[in-house]
Write an enzyme that holds these catalytic residues in place. Sequence first.
Site, PDB file in Angstrom:
ATOM      1  N   SER A 281       0.864  -1.181   0.000  1.00  0.00           N
ATOM      2  CA  SER A 281       0.000   0.000   0.000  1.00  0.00           C
ATOM      3  C   SER A 281       0.900   1.230   0.000  1.00  0.00           C
ATOM      4  O   SER A 281       1.456   1.615   1.033  1.00  0.00           O
ATOM      5  CB  SER A 281      -0.905  -0.008   1.231  1.00  0.00           C
ATOM      6  OG  SER A 281      -1.642   1.197   1.300  1.00  0.00           O
TER       7      SER A 281
ATOM      8  N   GLY B  47       0.455  -3.055   4.328  1.00  0.00           N
ATOM      9  CA  GLY B  47       0.650  -1.672   4.733  1.00  0.00           C
ATOM     10  C   GLY B  47       1.485  -1.535   5.987  1.00  0.00           C
ATOM     11  O   GLY B  47       2.510  -2.200   6.147  1.00  0.00           O
ATOM     12  N   SER B  48       1.001  -0.748   6.917  1.00  0.00           N
ATOM     13  CA  SER B  48       1.774  -0.375   8.111  1.00  0.00           C
ATOM     14  C   SER B  48       1.986  -1.546   9.066  1.00  0.00           C
ATOM     15  O   SER B  48       2.907  -1.511   9.881  1.00  0.00           O
ATOM     16  CB  SER B  48       1.020   0.741   8.856  1.00  0.00           C
ATOM     17  OG  SER B  48      -0.249   0.252   9.274  1.00  0.00           O
TER      18      SER B  48
ATOM     19  N   HIS C  22      -0.276  -1.018  -4.699  1.00  0.00           N
ATOM     20  CA  HIS C  22      -1.647  -0.675  -4.317  1.00  0.00           C
ATOM     21  C   HIS C  22      -1.691   0.824  -4.041  1.00  0.00           C
ATOM     22  O   HIS C  22      -0.999   1.321  -3.165  1.00  0.00           O
ATOM     23  CB  HIS C  22      -2.051  -1.462  -3.073  1.00  0.00           C
ATOM     24  CG  HIS C  22      -3.479  -1.262  -2.658  1.00  0.00           C
ATOM     25  ND1 HIS C  22      -4.529  -1.954  -3.239  1.00  0.00           N
ATOM     26  CD2 HIS C  22      -4.023  -0.466  -1.725  1.00  0.00           C
ATOM     27  CE1 HIS C  22      -5.662  -1.570  -2.662  1.00  0.00           C
ATOM     28  NE2 HIS C  22      -5.386  -0.676  -1.744  1.00  0.00           N
TER      29      HIS C  22
ATOM     30  N   GLY D 236      -3.360   1.549   9.445  1.00  0.00           N
ATOM     31  CA  GLY D 236      -3.115   1.381  10.871  1.00  0.00           C
ATOM     32  C   GLY D 236      -4.334   1.068  11.716  1.00  0.00           C
ATOM     33  O   GLY D 236      -4.289   1.182  12.946  1.00  0.00           O
TER      34      GLY D 236
ATOM     35  N   ASP E 115      -4.041   3.927  -2.984  1.00  0.00           N
ATOM     36  CA  ASP E 115      -5.313   4.319  -2.379  1.00  0.00           C
ATOM     37  C   ASP E 115      -5.669   5.753  -2.760  1.00  0.00           C
ATOM     38  O   ASP E 115      -4.930   6.676  -2.423  1.00  0.00           O
ATOM     39  CB  ASP E 115      -5.223   4.197  -0.859  1.00  0.00           C
ATOM     40  CG  ASP E 115      -5.126   2.748  -0.421  1.00  0.00           C
ATOM     41  OD1 ASP E 115      -4.095   2.380   0.181  1.00  0.00           O
ATOM     42  OD2 ASP E 115      -6.052   1.989  -0.721  1.00  0.00           O
TER      43      ASP E 115
ATOM     44  N   HIS F  59      -7.088   1.648  -6.002  1.00  0.00           N
ATOM     45  CA  HIS F  59      -8.257   1.442  -5.134  1.00  0.00           C
ATOM     46  C   HIS F  59      -8.978   2.781  -4.983  1.00  0.00           C
ATOM     47  O   HIS F  59      -8.520   3.668  -4.261  1.00  0.00           O
ATOM     48  CB  HIS F  59      -7.769   0.924  -3.775  1.00  0.00           C
ATOM     49  CG  HIS F  59      -8.856   0.741  -2.758  1.00  0.00           C
ATOM     50  ND1 HIS F  59      -8.591   0.497  -1.426  1.00  0.00           N
ATOM     51  CD2 HIS F  59     -10.210   0.784  -2.859  1.00  0.00           C
ATOM     52  CE1 HIS F  59      -9.746   0.404  -0.773  1.00  0.00           C
ATOM     53  NE2 HIS F  59     -10.729   0.577  -1.609  1.00  0.00           N
TER      54      HIS F  59
ATOM     55  N   ASP G  33      -7.516  -6.238   1.997  1.00  0.00           N
ATOM     56  CA  ASP G  33      -6.967  -4.904   2.229  1.00  0.00           C
ATOM     57  C   ASP G  33      -7.371  -4.404   3.608  1.00  0.00           C
ATOM     58  O   ASP G  33      -8.547  -4.220   3.883  1.00  0.00           O
ATOM     59  CB  ASP G  33      -7.505  -3.952   1.146  1.00  0.00           C
ATOM     60  CG  ASP G  33      -6.919  -2.556   1.233  1.00  0.00           C
ATOM     61  OD1 ASP G  33      -7.414  -1.666   0.515  1.00  0.00           O
ATOM     62  OD2 ASP G  33      -5.972  -2.350   2.019  1.00  0.00           O
ATOM     63  N   GLY G  34      -6.374  -4.188   4.475  1.00  0.00           N
ATOM     64  CA  GLY G  34      -6.647  -3.630   5.785  1.00  0.00           C
ATOM     65  C   GLY G  34      -6.143  -4.526   6.896  1.00  0.00           C
ATOM     66  O   GLY G  34      -6.519  -5.677   7.021  1.00  0.00           O
TER      67      GLY G  34
HETATM   68  C1  DX5 Z   1      -7.331   1.796   3.842  1.00  0.00           C
HETATM   69  C2  DX5 Z   1      -6.543   1.409   2.629  1.00  0.00           C
HETATM   70  C3  DX5 Z   1      -5.460   0.400   2.899  1.00  0.00           C
HETATM   71  C4  DX5 Z   1      -4.449   0.823   3.973  1.00  0.00           C
HETATM   72  C5  DX5 Z   1      -3.786  -0.418   4.540  1.00  0.00           C
HETATM   73  O1  DX5 Z   1      -8.523   2.397   3.455  1.00  0.00           O
HETATM   74  O2  DX5 Z   1      -7.410   0.902   1.633  1.00  0.00           O
HETATM   75  O3  DX5 Z   1      -4.800   0.072   1.692  1.00  0.00           O
HETATM   76  O4  DX5 Z   1      -3.501   1.647   3.446  1.00  0.00           O
HETATM   77  O5  DX5 Z   1      -3.023  -0.077   5.643  1.00  0.00           O
HETATM   78  P1  DX5 Z   1      -2.848  -1.071   6.891  1.00  0.00           P
HETATM   79  O6  DX5 Z   1      -2.154  -2.292   6.391  1.00  0.00           O
HETATM   80  O7  DX5 Z   1      -2.024  -0.302   7.834  1.00  0.00           O
HETATM   81  O8  DX5 Z   1      -4.215  -1.385   7.406  1.00  0.00           O
HETATM   82 ZN    ZN Z   2      -6.637   0.114  -0.277  1.00  0.00          ZN
END
Ligand code: DX5
Ligand code: ZN
Length: 259
Positions: free
Chosen positions: A11, A200-201, A36, A148, A38, A69, A178-179
């Site tokens: 992400s 992501g994070s 990815h 996060g 966002d 996305h 995702d998430g």
């Molecule tokens: C949230 C996004 C995700 C996010 C994921 O709306 O669609 O792609 O960046 O981040 P983490 O892995 O930290 O949940």
């Molecule tokens: Zn996303």
Amino acid sequence: MNRGRIELAPSVMCADFLHLADTLRVFEAHRIEYLHVDIMDGHYVPNFTLGTRFCRVLGEGTAIPLDIHLMIENVDQYLPEFCARKGSMVSFHPEVVWHPLRTLQAIRAFGCRAGLSIDPAMTLDTVKPLLPETDFLCMMTVNPGYAGQPLVAGGLERIAEFRDFLDRNYPHIRLEVDGNVSWRNIPLMIERGAEILVCGSSSLFDPAHPLAENIVRLREIAAAPPGADSSPEITRRLRSGGARSRCRSGAAAFRAVEE
Ligand code: DX5
Ligand code: ZN
């Protein structure tokens, strides 16, 4: 069902923007499958992130395929710009457009792969009529809008519910999650049918370890047999050479490492 190799989609909104070019080189060196991206408009979600110019510049800066996305309201209006790079994955939240089937068809007509982003409140029955025009689902396991966040209640079970239906009716449709795709959640998500991991994070951009080390660990967790331990200690021991051979012989090998 053999779903093949688990693919990674970092992400990008979680990346260090001041060193993005270096990050892209690391991703290329580790054959990352997708980026990815966002897109948030402050309306569909209460946050702003990246936009059309960022996607264009990113697409010019690397050959890695884009996974866009769209968390925006005016999806149809901006499709020509977000679908500018043929072959990209482009997903949107069907509840924000008047004619989601038409929007899916439009994404495909631009030469891109059409995806539905599934909000945690969206039911399987609601998306069933759209699946004939769908190439992939981006299952949100958090409320869209921020990195996060913790996993939503029932998030893992929904992966299994959608995967089971797809396996029986649309086995070609890829399932992306995702998430909060965290070190702990990844094996659980894969066991339930996730094929593409938006990292992501809470995993790939985990600041406790260098990016390249996190990618290697992600690959090992993704390749591990179901039930295998994904703790950093285990994967570090695996990477230390001797233990590797035991890995190839299944879950028992991971447990054996601890003894
Ligand atoms: C949230 C996004 C995700 C996010 C994921 O709306 O669609 O792609 O960046 O981040 P983490 O892995 O930290 O949940
Ligand atoms: Zn996303």
